[in-house]
Design a protein around this motif. Structure first.
Motif, PDB file in Angstrom:
ATOM      1  N   GLN A 182       0.890  -1.301  -0.091  1.00 58.72           N
ATOM      2  CA  GLN A 182      -0.089   0.036  -0.061  1.00 58.72           C
ATOM      3  C   GLN A 182       0.932   1.284  -0.036  1.00 58.72           C
ATOM      4  O   GLN A 182       0.498   2.251  -0.804  1.00 58.72           O
ATOM      5  CB  GLN A 182      -0.848   0.010   1.234  1.00 58.72           C
ATOM      6  N   ALA A 232       2.100   1.726  -3.430  1.00 57.90           N
ATOM      7  CA  ALA A 232       1.180   2.267  -4.351  1.00 57.90           C
ATOM      8  C   ALA A 232       0.674   3.603  -4.201  1.00 57.90           C
ATOM      9  O   ALA A 232       0.567   4.326  -5.227  1.00 57.90           O
ATOM     10  CB  ALA A 232      -0.319   1.370  -4.061  1.00 57.90           C
ATOM     11  N   ILE A 233       0.689   4.188  -2.998  1.00 60.21           N
ATOM     12  CA  ILE A 233       0.659   5.823  -2.737  1.00 60.21           C
ATOM     13  C   ILE A 233       1.795   6.214  -3.060  1.00 60.21           C
ATOM     14  O   ILE A 233       1.586   7.381  -3.790  1.00 60.21           O
ATOM     15  CB  ILE A 233       0.386   5.981  -1.303  1.00 60.21           C
ATOM     16  N   ARG A 234       2.823   5.899  -2.921  1.00 56.56           N
ATOM     17  CA  ARG A 234       4.078   6.545  -3.698  1.00 56.56           C
ATOM     18  C   ARG A 234       4.170   6.662  -5.306  1.00 56.56           C
ATOM     19  O   ARG A 234       4.210   7.877  -5.680  1.00 56.56           O
ATOM     20  CB  ARG A 234       5.318   5.899  -3.471  1.00 56.56           C
ATOM     21  N   ASP A 235       3.688   5.290  -5.720  1.00 58.84           N
ATOM     22  CA  ASP A 235       3.481   5.517  -7.358  1.00 58.84           C
ATOM     23  C   ASP A 235       2.626   6.223  -8.005  1.00 58.84           C
ATOM     24  O   ASP A 235       2.649   6.777  -9.029  1.00 58.84           O
ATOM     25  CB  ASP A 235       3.376   4.016  -7.626  1.00 58.84           C
ATOM     26  N   HIS A 236       1.328   6.453  -7.177  1.00 57.06           N
ATOM     27  CA  HIS A 236       0.429   7.291  -7.643  1.00 57.06           C
ATOM     28  C   HIS A 236       1.027   8.884  -7.316  1.00 57.06           C
ATOM     29  O   HIS A 236       0.583   9.667  -8.175  1.00 57.06           O
ATOM     30  CB  HIS A 236      -0.958   7.041  -6.640  1.00 57.06           C
ATOM     31  N   LEU A 237       1.247   9.479  -6.177  1.00 49.73           N
ATOM     32  CA  LEU A 237       1.649  10.699  -6.041  1.00 49.73           C
ATOM     33  C   LEU A 237       2.893  11.124  -6.453  1.00 49.73           C
ATOM     34  O   LEU A 237       3.227  12.309  -6.936  1.00 49.73           O
ATOM     35  CB  LEU A 237       1.637  10.815  -4.291  1.00 49.73           C
ATOM     36  N   GLU A 257      -5.416   7.213   3.584  1.00 47.51           N
ATOM     37  CA  GLU A 257      -4.767   6.233   2.482  1.00 47.51           C
ATOM     38  C   GLU A 257      -5.864   6.389   1.044  1.00 47.51           C
ATOM     39  O   GLU A 257      -5.172   6.832  -0.099  1.00 47.51           O
ATOM     40  CB  GLU A 257      -4.381   4.807   2.770  1.00 47.51           C
ATOM     41  N   ALA A 258      -6.986   6.194   1.177  1.00 51.86           N
ATOM     42  CA  ALA A 258      -7.987   6.366   0.080  1.00 51.86           C
ATOM     43  C   ALA A 258      -7.725   7.736  -0.496  1.00 51.86           C
ATOM     44  O   ALA A 258      -8.063   7.955  -1.650  1.00 51.86           O
ATOM     45  CB  ALA A 258      -9.232   5.676   0.461  1.00 51.86           C
ATOM     46  N   LEU A 290      -4.961   8.391  -2.651  1.00 51.59           N
ATOM     47  CA  LEU A 290      -4.955   7.770  -4.076  1.00 51.59           C
ATOM     48  C   LEU A 290      -6.072   8.549  -4.828  1.00 51.59           C
ATOM     49  O   LEU A 290      -5.937   8.214  -5.870  1.00 51.59           O
ATOM     50  CB  LEU A 290      -5.368   6.272  -3.586  1.00 51.59           C
TER      51      LEU A 290
END
Length: 122
Positions: A12, A15-20, A116-117, A120
Motif C-alpha cells: 500500500q 502504491a501511494i508513492r507510485d500514485h503521488l 490512504e484512500a 490515492l
C-alpha cells in the motif's frame, strides 16, 4: 536459511508513492536545487507531498572542515536509498519512504488510516 520480514503495509505504501510521485513531479514547486540536491513539494489543501532526489558529494567550498563535511553527509538519506517521498496532512507526517533505482526500498513511517484512500484519489 535467512528470513525477511515483510510489512503488510509495504504494498500500500508503494502504491501511494507510485500514485503521488508523478503528481509531485508534474505539479510540484521546486523548493530547493543546489548541485544535485532537488526538493519538489506539492501543496494542495491540507496535503503536502515532498520528493527529493540524490545528493552529490559536497564541494570543497561548501565546507572546509572534514569533520563538518562528514556530519552533513550523515544527515542525508541512507546510502543506497537516495530517493525519498514524505506525505503530510495538516502538519502530521503520514508516510516516509526511501528507495533506489534497483527497486530496493524502506518504509520509514506509515500511519495507516482513511487518508490512504484520500491520497490515492488526489
Amino acid at each position: 536459511m535467512t528470513l525477511t520480514l515483510v510489512s503488510s503495509g509495504d504494498d500500500q505504501a508503494l502504491a501511494i508513492r507510485d500514485h503521488l510521485l508523478p503528481l509531485v513531479r508534474e505539479g510540484g514547486t521546486l523548493e530547493l536545487q543546489r548541485d544535485a540536491i532537488r526538493l519538489l513539494a506539492l501543496r494542495t489543501g491540507a496535503w503536502t507531498v515532498e520528493h527529493w532526489t540524490p545528493f552529490n558529494d559536497l564541494s570543497p567550498e561548501e565546507a572546509s572542515s572534514p569533520g563538518y563535511r562528514h556530519a552533513i553527509e550523515r544527515q542525508h538519506t541512507r546510502l543506497g536509498l537516495p530517493y525519498g517521498l514524505e506525505i503530510w496532512r495538516a502538519g502530521t507526517k503520514l508516510l516516509s519512504i526511501l528507495w533506489a533505482d534497483g527497486g530496493e526500498f524502506e518504509v520509514l513511517d506509515f500511519a495507516r488510516g482513511s487518508w490512504e484512500a484520500e491520497a490515492l484519489a488526489l
